[in-house]
Design an enzyme around this catalytic site. Structure first.
Site, PDB file in Angstrom:
ATOM      1  N   SER A 141       0.840  -1.198   0.000  1.00 13.10           N
ATOM      2  CA  SER A 141       0.000   0.000   0.000  1.00 13.10           C
ATOM      3  C   SER A 141       0.872   1.244   0.000  1.00 13.10           C
ATOM      4  O   SER A 141       1.966   1.245   0.565  1.00 13.10           O
ATOM      5  CB  SER A 141      -0.856  -0.005   1.270  1.00 13.10           C
ATOM      6  OG  SER A 141      -1.455   1.252   1.438  1.00 13.10           O
ATOM      7  N   TYR A 154       0.236  -0.683  10.411  1.00 10.62           N
ATOM      8  CA  TYR A 154      -0.076  -1.049   9.019  1.00 10.62           C
ATOM      9  C   TYR A 154       1.009  -0.507   8.078  1.00 10.62           C
ATOM     10  O   TYR A 154       1.503  -1.219   7.200  1.00 10.62           O
ATOM     11  CB  TYR A 154      -1.455  -0.490   8.669  1.00 10.62           C
ATOM     12  CG  TYR A 154      -1.943  -0.772   7.266  1.00 10.62           C
ATOM     13  CD1 TYR A 154      -2.298  -2.059   6.875  1.00 10.62           C
ATOM     14  CD2 TYR A 154      -2.074   0.258   6.326  1.00 10.62           C
ATOM     15  CE1 TYR A 154      -2.775  -2.308   5.580  1.00 10.62           C
ATOM     16  CE2 TYR A 154      -2.550   0.018   5.042  1.00 10.62           C
ATOM     17  CZ  TYR A 154      -2.894  -1.268   4.678  1.00 10.62           C
ATOM     18  OH  TYR A 154      -3.362  -1.514   3.405  1.00 10.62           O
TER      19      TYR A 154
HETATM   20  N1  LIG Z   1      -8.755  -1.208  -0.719  1.00 14.40           N
HETATM   21  C1  LIG Z   1      -7.770  -0.359  -0.818  1.00 14.40           C
HETATM   22  O1  LIG Z   1      -8.002   0.809  -1.145  1.00 14.40           O
HETATM   23  C2  LIG Z   1      -6.340  -0.790  -0.551  1.00 14.40           C
HETATM   24  C3  LIG Z   1      -5.341   0.182  -0.622  1.00 14.40           C
HETATM   25  C4  LIG Z   1      -4.031  -0.191  -0.395  1.00 14.40           C
HETATM   26  C5  LIG Z   1      -3.724  -1.511  -0.124  1.00 14.40           C
HETATM   27  N2  LIG Z   1      -4.710  -2.441  -0.030  1.00 14.40           N
HETATM   28  C6  LIG Z   1      -4.323  -3.830   0.249  1.00 14.40           C
HETATM   29  O2  LIG Z   1      -4.993  -4.690  -0.651  1.00 14.40           O
HETATM   30  C7  LIG Z   1      -5.209  -5.962  -0.053  1.00 14.40           C
HETATM   31  C8  LIG Z   1      -6.676  -6.337  -0.163  1.00 14.40           C
HETATM   32  O3  LIG Z   1      -7.415  -5.391   0.571  1.00 14.40           O
HETATM   33  P1  LIG Z   1      -8.982  -5.164   0.388  1.00 14.40           P
HETATM   34  O4  LIG Z   1      -9.190  -3.714   0.306  1.00 14.40           O
HETATM   35  O5  LIG Z   1      -9.525  -6.059  -0.646  1.00 14.40           O
HETATM   36  O6  LIG Z   1      -9.473  -5.630   1.848  1.00 14.40           O
HETATM   37  P2  LIG Z   1     -10.830  -6.345   2.281  1.00 14.40           P
HETATM   38  O7  LIG Z   1     -11.942  -5.980   1.386  1.00 14.40           O
HETATM   39  O8  LIG Z   1     -10.958  -6.062   3.740  1.00 14.40           O
HETATM   40  O9  LIG Z   1     -10.487  -7.885   2.068  1.00 14.40           O
HETATM   41  C9  LIG Z   1      -9.457  -8.467   2.793  1.00 14.40           C
HETATM   42  C10 LIG Z   1      -9.307  -9.913   2.392  1.00 14.40           C
HETATM   43  O10 LIG Z   1      -8.281 -10.489   3.228  1.00 14.40           O
HETATM   44  C11 LIG Z   1      -8.832 -11.587   3.929  1.00 14.40           C
HETATM   45  N3  LIG Z   1      -8.266 -11.719   5.268  1.00 14.40           N
HETATM   46  C12 LIG Z   1      -8.259 -10.805   6.271  1.00 14.40           C
HETATM   47  N4  LIG Z   1      -7.697 -11.329   7.372  1.00 14.40           N
HETATM   48  C13 LIG Z   1      -7.346 -12.609   7.047  1.00 14.40           C
HETATM   49  C14 LIG Z   1      -6.745 -13.675   7.756  1.00 14.40           C
HETATM   50  N5  LIG Z   1      -6.367 -13.548   9.043  1.00 14.40           N
HETATM   51  N6  LIG Z   1      -6.554 -14.848   7.121  1.00 14.40           N
HETATM   52  C15 LIG Z   1      -6.938 -14.998   5.828  1.00 14.40           C
HETATM   53  N7  LIG Z   1      -7.494 -14.025   5.089  1.00 14.40           N
HETATM   54  C16 LIG Z   1      -7.703 -12.851   5.699  1.00 14.40           C
HETATM   55  C17 LIG Z   1     -10.343 -11.313   3.996  1.00 14.40           C
HETATM   56  O11 LIG Z   1     -11.064 -12.514   4.092  1.00 14.40           O
HETATM   57  P3  LIG Z   1     -11.680 -13.146   5.447  1.00 14.40           P
HETATM   58  O12 LIG Z   1     -12.182 -12.039   6.273  1.00 14.40           O
HETATM   59  O13 LIG Z   1     -12.711 -14.070   4.898  1.00 14.40           O
HETATM   60  O14 LIG Z   1     -10.539 -13.890   6.064  1.00 14.40           O
HETATM   61  C18 LIG Z   1     -10.575 -10.695   2.631  1.00 14.40           C
HETATM   62  O15 LIG Z   1     -10.728 -11.696   1.658  1.00 14.40           O
HETATM   63  C19 LIG Z   1      -4.726  -5.831   1.388  1.00 14.40           C
HETATM   64  O16 LIG Z   1      -3.424  -6.345   1.508  1.00 14.40           O
HETATM   65  C20 LIG Z   1      -4.728  -4.327   1.631  1.00 14.40           C
HETATM   66  O17 LIG Z   1      -3.822  -3.951   2.626  1.00 14.40           O
HETATM   67  C21 LIG Z   1      -6.017  -2.113  -0.236  1.00 14.40           C
END
Ligand SMILES: NC(=O)c1ccc[n+]([C@@H]2O[C@H](COP(=O)([O-])OP(=O)(O)OC[C@H]3O[C@@H](n4cnc5c(N)ncnc54)[C@H](OP(=O)(O)O)[C@@H]3O)[C@@H](O)[C@H]2O)c1
Length: 278
Positions: A141, A154
């Site tokens: 990120s 984070y």
């Molecule tokens: N969205 C953004 O704007 C953004 C920006 C920068 C970086 N990111 C990065 O992109 C990635 C995806 O983020 P997202 O926005 O899609 O987040 P999200 O919608 O909250 O989804 C997170 C995913 O990770 C899984 N997860 C969380 N804790 C877990 C655990 N302990 N074991 C296994 N799986 C786990 C969740 O599934 P379960 O809850 O079913 O386990 C879910 O499938 C992350 O690494 C995040 O830091 C996102």
């Protein structure tokens, strides 16, 4: 003769950006191993992908649990023989103040966002080295590069993931195993950023956000072109990143100018209220 399909293990595929990565990888011809804690959502995605012609297995997994990682790898190997590509996507941030979270809350953030990806890589690397072939893609990120408010643990973890990938790539590329990091700015249409904006009733303007499909495309491109780093972020965010690399002391004023301070203060209040009512 048909080409042998490679296998990709992708974490965090039950919701958010992960399913977009899985669809892009399926389209690129990979067999898929899907891992997250929520089994029902994973099964639904695996079914959808299978109907569209891919081979996909769902393995409910808490990536912060070393025993679960061992199980994940053994199910993946039983299903497809071995894993060619690992995509470390599972991650996230509870969006609370560093001092208001317990130390174990902070440790959990660190474990999810950097230690789990490192541990899963460590488990899969020996097989990749034996076959002299493999690729590890980690989703980081921009929070790991700029001083986004209230992201101490984070930001440390996501910056750590960038450093981990850089050194892994340098050390193992000559032995057939490469690594790429995808640095995300704010992503719209799916994921934590979009959910938080919806909760606050905020817009996700197109000029400062990228669509979730762009992340899937970036992962496929990083592997195909063997890219060290891909930044998924429109222009203004890239300028902020470049400025922060040159002048790290500008962080506070930049947050104020970009409105990050005001927005994150609202998010922190919202999280406090939901914790009180939980
Ligand atoms: N969205 C953004 O704007 C953004 C920006 C920068 C970086 N990111 C990065 O992109 C990635 C995806 O983020 P997202 O926005 O899609 O987040 P999200 O919608 O909250 O989804 C997170 C995913 O990770 C899984 N997860 C969380 N804790 C877990 C655990 N302990 N074991 C296994 N799986 C786990 C969740 O599934 P379960 O809850 O079913 O386990 C879910 O499938 C992350 O690494 C995040 O830091 C996102």
């Amino acid at each position: 003769m048909a080409a042998i399909r490679q296998t990709a293990l992708i974490t965090g595929t039950s919701r958010g950006i992960g399913p977009h990565i899985a669809r892009a990888m399926a389209k690129a011809g990979y067999n898929l191993v899907l891992a997250s804690r929520s089994g029902r959502e994973l099964e639904a995605l695996a079914k959808q992908l299978t109907i569209s012609g891919a081979a996909a297995v769902a393995v409910p997994t808490d990536v912060t649990d070393p025993g679960a990682l061992e199980h994940l790898v053994s199910v993946a190997e039983a299903a497809f023989g071995h894993v060619d590509v690992l995509v470390n996507n599972a991650g996230g941030d509870p969006q609370r103040e560093f001092d208001q979270m317990s130390w174990s809350d902070n440790e959990r953030i660190f474990r999810l966002n950097v230690l789990a990806p490192m541990e899963l890589t460590h488990r899969l690397l020996p097989g990749m080295l034996d076959r002299r072939s493999g690729h590890v893609v980690s989703i980081s990120s921009i929070a790991g590069r700029i001083g986004f408010p209230y992201t101490e643990a984070y930001a440390a973890a996501k910056d750590g993931l960038i450093g981990f990938t850089r050194v892994l790539r340098n050390d193992y590329r000559s032995r057939g195993v490469s690594a790429s990091v995808i640095v995300l700015g704010a992503i719209r249409d799916a994921g934590q950023g979009q959910r938080t904006s919806d909760e606050l009733g905020l817009d996700m303007p197109r000029y400062s956000t990228a669509p979730a499909e762009a992340v899937g495309a970036a992962v496929v491109r990083a592997i195909a072109k063997d890219r060290a780093e891909i930044v998924v972020m429109p222009g203004p965010g890239r300028v902020m990143k470049a400025l922060m690399d040159l002048f790290p002391g500008l962080g506070r004023s930049m947050n104020r100018m970009a409105g990050a301070d005001a927005t994150m203060s609202r998010v922190i209040e919202l999280r406090k209220r939901s914790k009180l009512s939980a």
